[in-house]
Design a protein around this motif. Structure first.
Motif, PDB file in Angstrom:
ATOM      1  N   GLU A  31     -78.773-156.497  63.099  1.00 38.46           N
ATOM      2  CA  GLU A  31     -78.328-156.030  64.411  1.00 38.46           C
ATOM      3  C   GLU A  31     -77.056-155.219  64.269  1.00 38.46           C
ATOM      4  N   SER A  32     -77.063-154.051  64.897  1.00 36.15           N
ATOM      5  CA  SER A  32     -75.849-153.236  64.940  1.00 36.15           C
ATOM      6  C   SER A  32     -76.030-152.146  65.979  1.00 36.15           C
ATOM      7  N   LEU A  33     -74.934-151.580  66.380  1.00 31.34           N
ATOM      8  CA  LEU A  33     -74.969-150.449  67.296  1.00 31.34           C
ATOM      9  C   LEU A  33     -75.492-149.219  66.561  1.00 31.34           C
ATOM     10  N   ASP A  34     -75.914-148.225  67.318  1.00 30.66           N
ATOM     11  CA  ASP A  34     -76.342-146.972  66.701  1.00 30.66           C
ATOM     12  C   ASP A  34     -75.145-146.166  66.209  1.00 30.66           C
ATOM     13  N   GLU A  35     -74.034-146.242  66.941  1.00 30.66           N
ATOM     14  CA  GLU A  35     -72.793-145.561  66.561  1.00 30.66           C
ATOM     15  C   GLU A  35     -71.623-146.385  67.064  1.00 30.66           C
ATOM     16  N   TRP A  36     -70.518-146.343  66.354  1.00 31.55           N
ATOM     17  CA  TRP A  36     -69.306-146.997  66.831  1.00 31.55           C
ATOM     18  C   TRP A  36     -68.110-146.464  66.060  1.00 31.55           C
ATOM     19  N   GLU A  37     -66.937-146.746  66.601  1.00 31.37           N
ATOM     20  CA  GLU A  37     -65.687-146.410  65.924  1.00 31.37           C
ATOM     21  C   GLU A  37     -64.988-147.710  65.565  1.00 31.37           C
ATOM     22  N   TYR A  38     -64.287-147.684  64.428  1.00 30.13           N
ATOM     23  CA  TYR A  38     -63.611-148.889  63.969  1.00 30.13           C
ATOM     24  C   TYR A  38     -62.361-148.512  63.191  1.00 30.13           C
ATOM     25  N   GLN A  39     -61.300-149.288  63.407  1.00 28.84           N
ATOM     26  CA  GLN A  39     -60.076-149.101  62.645  1.00 28.84           C
ATOM     27  C   GLN A  39     -60.056-150.142  61.534  1.00 28.84           C
ATOM     28  N   PRO A  40     -60.099-149.710  60.282  1.00 29.15           N
ATOM     29  CA  PRO A  40     -60.131-150.651  59.157  1.00 29.15           C
ATOM     30  C   PRO A  40     -58.947-151.618  59.195  1.00 29.15           C
ATOM     31  N   THR A  41     -59.210-152.843  58.729  1.00 27.18           N
ATOM     32  CA  THR A  41     -58.195-153.892  58.776  1.00 27.18           C
ATOM     33  C   THR A  41     -57.584-154.205  57.417  1.00 27.18           C
ATOM     34  N   GLY A  42     -57.994-153.503  56.382  1.00 29.90           N
ATOM     35  CA  GLY A  42     -57.525-153.819  55.033  1.00 29.90           C
ATOM     36  C   GLY A  42     -56.129-153.325  54.706  1.00 29.90           C
ATOM     37  N   GLY A  43     -55.581-152.468  55.549  1.00 31.78           N
ATOM     38  CA  GLY A  43     -54.233-151.943  55.296  1.00 31.78           C
ATOM     39  C   GLY A  43     -54.246-150.819  54.281  1.00 31.78           C
ATOM     40  N   GLY A  44     -53.124-150.603  53.650  1.00 29.67           N
ATOM     41  CA  GLY A  44     -53.003-149.555  52.645  1.00 29.67           C
ATOM     42  C   GLY A  44     -53.161-148.172  53.240  1.00 29.67           C
ATOM     43  N   GLU A  45     -53.860-147.304  52.506  1.00 28.19           N
ATOM     44  CA  GLU A  45     -54.035-145.912  52.927  1.00 28.19           C
ATOM     45  C   GLU A  45     -54.854-145.774  54.211  1.00 28.19           C
ATOM     46  N   GLU A  46     -55.621-146.804  54.549  1.00 25.72           N
ATOM     47  CA  GLU A  46     -56.493-146.737  55.727  1.00 25.72           C
ATOM     48  C   GLU A  46     -55.800-147.177  57.012  1.00 25.72           C
ATOM     49  N   LYS A  47     -54.589-147.699  56.899  1.00 23.90           N
ATOM     50  CA  LYS A  47     -53.877-148.204  58.072  1.00 23.90           C
ATOM     51  C   LYS A  47     -53.698-147.086  59.104  1.00 23.90           C
ATOM     52  N   GLY A  48     -54.094-147.383  60.342  1.00 26.92           N
ATOM     53  CA  GLY A  48     -53.947-146.430  61.434  1.00 26.92           C
ATOM     54  C   GLY A  48     -55.078-145.415  61.551  1.00 26.92           C
ATOM     55  N   LEU A  49     -56.038-145.445  60.633  1.00 31.46           N
ATOM     56  CA  LEU A  49     -57.162-144.513  60.696  1.00 31.46           C
ATOM     57  C   LEU A  49     -58.279-145.074  61.566  1.00 31.46           C
ATOM     58  N   THR A  50     -59.149-144.208  62.014  1.00 28.24           N
ATOM     59  CA  THR A  50     -60.348-144.614  62.748  1.00 28.24           C
ATOM     60  C   THR A  50     -61.550-144.008  62.044  1.00 28.24           C
ATOM     61  N   PHE A  51     -62.561-144.840  61.781  1.00 24.23           N
ATOM     62  CA  PHE A  51     -63.803-144.380  61.174  1.00 24.23           C
ATOM     63  C   PHE A  51     -64.884-144.356  62.249  1.00 24.23           C
ATOM     64  N   ARG A  52     -65.690-143.288  62.272  1.00 23.50           N
ATOM     65  CA  ARG A  52     -66.806-143.185  63.218  1.00 23.50           C
ATOM     66  C   ARG A  52     -68.104-143.403  62.446  1.00 23.50           C
ATOM     67  N   TYR A  53     -68.777-144.500  62.759  1.00 20.85           N
ATOM     68  CA  TYR A  53     -69.988-144.904  62.040  1.00 20.85           C
ATOM     69  C   TYR A  53     -71.248-144.395  62.726  1.00 20.85           C
ATOM     70  N   PHE A  54     -72.224-144.019  61.889  1.00 22.37           N
ATOM     71  CA  PHE A  54     -73.548-143.614  62.367  1.00 22.37           C
ATOM     72  C   PHE A  54     -74.540-143.802  61.227  1.00 22.37           C
ATOM     73  N   TRP A  55     -75.820-143.716  61.550  1.00 22.93           N
ATOM     74  CA  TRP A  55     -76.895-143.990  60.586  1.00 22.93           C
ATOM     75  C   TRP A  55     -77.579-142.698  60.165  1.00 22.93           C
ATOM     76  N   ILE A  56     -77.980-142.642  58.902  1.00 21.54           N
ATOM     77  CA  ILE A  56     -78.794-141.518  58.424  1.00 21.54           C
ATOM     78  C   ILE A  56     -80.152-142.056  57.985  1.00 21.54           C
ATOM     79  N   SER A  57     -81.164-141.201  58.085  1.00 25.59           N
ATOM     80  CA  SER A  57     -82.542-141.612  57.793  1.00 25.59           C
ATOM     81  C   SER A  57     -83.118-140.964  56.543  1.00 25.59           C
ATOM     82  N   SER A  58     -82.320-140.158  55.848  1.00 27.56           N
ATOM     83  CA  SER A  58     -82.773-139.554  54.596  1.00 27.56           C
ATOM     84  C   SER A  58     -81.533-139.183  53.776  1.00 27.56           C
ATOM     85  N   PRO A  59     -81.695-139.051  52.468  1.00 25.05           N
ATOM     86  CA  PRO A  59     -80.522-138.746  51.633  1.00 25.05           C
ATOM     87  C   PRO A  59     -79.950-137.354  51.866  1.00 25.05           C
ATOM     88  N   ASN A  60     -80.714-136.470  52.482  1.00 24.42           N
ATOM     89  CA  ASN A  60     -80.254-135.092  52.698  1.00 24.42           C
ATOM     90  C   ASN A  60     -79.831-134.820  54.135  1.00 24.42           C
TER      91      ASN A  60
END
Length: 138
Positions: free
Chosen positions: A93-122
């Motif tokens: 189960e998951s959304l088709d698209e979402w945004e998330y701010q990573p929680t691991g810290g370091g270089e990713e702190k304060g960034l937002t990632f926009r997630y989506f799905w692909i159906s083929s390698p190209n």
């Protein structure tokens, strides 16, 4: 030189009888489209590392590590040698698209990632090295 251990997660789902893989667009456009990945911490097993990285980078909690699909040695753009571990991870189960701010810290702190799905390698161009084993999924 001791290689840096990195884990990569090909997070998959089945929808309408086809496999899809989760990717994200970094809030820094120059970073391109990627799959979740990260560095293995001292004393951490690679499967533990990929679980931690998936939780920190995506916010997903209900997933299952299926299998280690590939392991290799790879030279990064900065000259560092990485020992890479690619895992297939399944989510029911998951959304088709979402945004998330990573929680691991370091270089990713304060960034937002926009997630989506692909159906083929190209379907979309991934940054160098991230799509190396997509053929094992699709």
């Amino acid at each position: 030189m001791i290689p840096i251990q990195k884990v990569y997660g090909y997070i998959t789902r089945r929808t309408e009888d086809k496999i899809q893989v989760l990717v994200f667009r970094h809030s820094n456009p120059a970073a391109g489209v990627q799959i979740p990945k990260g560095t293995v911490k001292d004393g951490e097993e690679t499967e533990e590392a990929v679980i931690r990285e998936i939780k920190e980078e995506t916010g997903l909690k209900n997933f299952k590590v299926e299998t280690l699909i590939a392991e290799d040695f790879w030279k990064n753009d900065d000259g560092a040698v990485h020992q890479r571990f690619f895992y297939e991870i399944y989510v029911t189960e998951s959304l088709d698209e979402w945004e998330y701010q990573p929680t691991g810290g370091g270089e990713e702190k304060g960034l937002t990632f926009r997630y989506f799905w692909i159906s083929s390698p190209n379907e979309t161009e991934l940054v160098r090295g991230h799509g190396d084993y997509l053929d094992y999924i699709f």
